[in-house]
Design a protein around this motif. Sequence first.
Motif, PDB file in Angstrom:
ATOM      1  N   GLN A 140       0.839  -1.205   0.000  1.00  0.00           N
ATOM      2  CA  GLN A 140       0.000   0.000   0.000  1.00  0.00           C
ATOM      3  C   GLN A 140       0.874   1.257   0.000  1.00  0.00           C
ATOM      4  O   GLN A 140       1.967   1.262   0.567  1.00  0.00           O
ATOM      5  CB  GLN A 140      -0.928   0.000   1.218  1.00  0.00           C
ATOM      6  CG  GLN A 140      -1.792  -1.241   1.333  1.00  0.00           C
ATOM      7  CD  GLN A 140      -2.493  -1.605   0.038  1.00  0.00           C
ATOM      8  OE1 GLN A 140      -3.147  -0.756  -0.584  1.00  0.00           O
ATOM      9  NE2 GLN A 140      -2.335  -2.865  -0.393  1.00  0.00           N
ATOM     10  N   GLY A 151       2.802   4.458   0.876  1.00  0.00           N
ATOM     11  CA  GLY A 151       3.254   5.055   2.125  1.00  0.00           C
ATOM     12  C   GLY A 151       3.646   4.079   3.210  1.00  0.00           C
ATOM     13  O   GLY A 151       4.135   4.493   4.272  1.00  0.00           O
ATOM     14  N   SER A 183       4.166   3.564   8.944  1.00  0.00           N
ATOM     15  CA  SER A 183       3.465   4.375   7.956  1.00  0.00           C
ATOM     16  C   SER A 183       2.795   5.544   8.665  1.00  0.00           C
ATOM     17  O   SER A 183       2.586   5.524   9.871  1.00  0.00           O
ATOM     18  CB  SER A 183       2.406   3.529   7.222  1.00  0.00           C
ATOM     19  OG  SER A 183       1.610   4.336   6.380  1.00  0.00           O
ATOM     20  N   SER A 184       2.440   6.534   7.890  1.00  0.00           N
ATOM     21  CA  SER A 184       1.644   7.644   8.416  1.00  0.00           C
ATOM     22  C   SER A 184       0.255   7.616   7.797  1.00  0.00           C
ATOM     23  O   SER A 184      -0.442   8.620   7.766  1.00  0.00           O
ATOM     24  CB  SER A 184       2.320   8.985   8.101  1.00  0.00           C
ATOM     25  OG  SER A 184       2.514   9.127   6.704  1.00  0.00           O
ATOM     26  N   GLY A 185      -0.127   6.426   7.286  1.00  0.00           N
ATOM     27  CA  GLY A 185      -1.394   6.302   6.584  1.00  0.00           C
ATOM     28  C   GLY A 185      -2.582   6.178   7.507  1.00  0.00           C
ATOM     29  O   GLY A 185      -2.510   6.420   8.721  1.00  0.00           O
ATOM     30  N   ASP A 186      -3.688   5.753   6.938  1.00  0.00           N
ATOM     31  CA  ASP A 186      -4.954   5.648   7.656  1.00  0.00           C
ATOM     32  C   ASP A 186      -5.255   4.175   7.907  1.00  0.00           C
ATOM     33  O   ASP A 186      -5.220   3.350   6.983  1.00  0.00           O
ATOM     34  CB  ASP A 186      -6.079   6.277   6.826  1.00  0.00           C
ATOM     35  CG  ASP A 186      -7.417   6.173   7.528  1.00  0.00           C
ATOM     36  OD1 ASP A 186      -7.675   6.970   8.444  1.00  0.00           O
ATOM     37  OD2 ASP A 186      -8.197   5.268   7.154  1.00  0.00           O
ATOM     38  N   ASP A 203      -8.100   2.686   5.786  1.00  0.00           N
ATOM     39  CA  ASP A 203      -7.731   2.421   4.396  1.00  0.00           C
ATOM     40  C   ASP A 203      -6.931   1.125   4.289  1.00  0.00           C
ATOM     41  O   ASP A 203      -7.123   0.338   3.351  1.00  0.00           O
ATOM     42  CB  ASP A 203      -6.915   3.583   3.825  1.00  0.00           C
ATOM     43  CG  ASP A 203      -7.748   4.842   3.633  1.00  0.00           C
ATOM     44  OD1 ASP A 203      -8.994   4.729   3.616  1.00  0.00           O
ATOM     45  OD2 ASP A 203      -7.155   5.931   3.510  1.00  0.00           O
TER      46      ASP A 203
END
Length: 333
Positions: free
Chosen positions: A254, A256, A280-283, A286
């Motif tokens: 995915q 990031g 990661s700095s993602g959500d 998601d």
Amino acid sequence: MAPDEPAEPGTAVVIATSGSTGAPKGVLLSARALTASAEATHARLGGPGHWLLATPAHYIGGLQVLVRSLLAGTEPAVLTGTGFRPDDFAAAAATLKGGPRYTALVPTQLVRLLDDGGVGLAAAKTFDAIVVGAAATSVSLRERAADAGVRIVPAYGMSETASGCVYDGFPLDGVRVDIEGDRIRIAGDVLAHGYRRQPGLTAEAFRAGWFTTSDRGIRHEDGRVEVLGRADDMINTGGVKVSAAAVERCLCAQPGVRDACVVGLPDPEWGEAVVALVVSSGDAGDLRAAVRAELGPASTPKRVEFTGALPLRGPGKIDRAAVKARLLPGQNG
């Protein structure tokens, strides 16, 4: 390791495994095994060359850099300093004289060079091949390296095989790989001849010239070997067996996401819950949705936590026990 007691017959070195998934063991390696591995590596990469030692020499990956240099008759460059810094890597690489130029890194080191984008990355581009081992090299990391012009060779192996014995999916010359059930077995001159002071464990793992690994895998029609993950990485959640490695691969694909570790934690409803620790700095939503779409509801992590770096033990290996301890309810990061 019993350093004060005589080594078993035929032993050149005893390598302590990292113990990232269990109790550390002393692996017995002969000069024949070390030499067979080094010579097969040179044959696959394009001939003897000049090596940069960038990982500790008390682990098999670092030791083999020295063995390869010895057989090539070349003086290895040595990365000095505390930890791994791209500028130190560049300085060490600058001391190499002649070619071909080789080094061996773990994925974490490669990521740091790519992230730095400066002199460290520039130095990495000068190598004819960078063998990347000790931990799985994700598809996204391979793509990042290729896009940056860094020539990497992902390697699969372990102390028991005198370092990497499958390069980019294909066994080195003299190495045989067999899939028994879904378990990877390896044969060839690169094999260790047992474990230090553990005859029972030796007899269990080394039989009739074959070493049975703890890894699951498949062989494709073209002969390429694909490692699916450790046999003990299966998570039984609600009666469904989920491969932690498959979930990790999905997460790492995915945008990031730099790294991920997936473990099973005790759960009163599901027996085990799939939980992920992600760099990661993602959500989280998601990421869970991406896993659900690719692998289905059972594989979807019940919880996703974020961190700046995964805990490591040994040469770039994820410390899964530390990840579990961090993710247990009530624990602080």
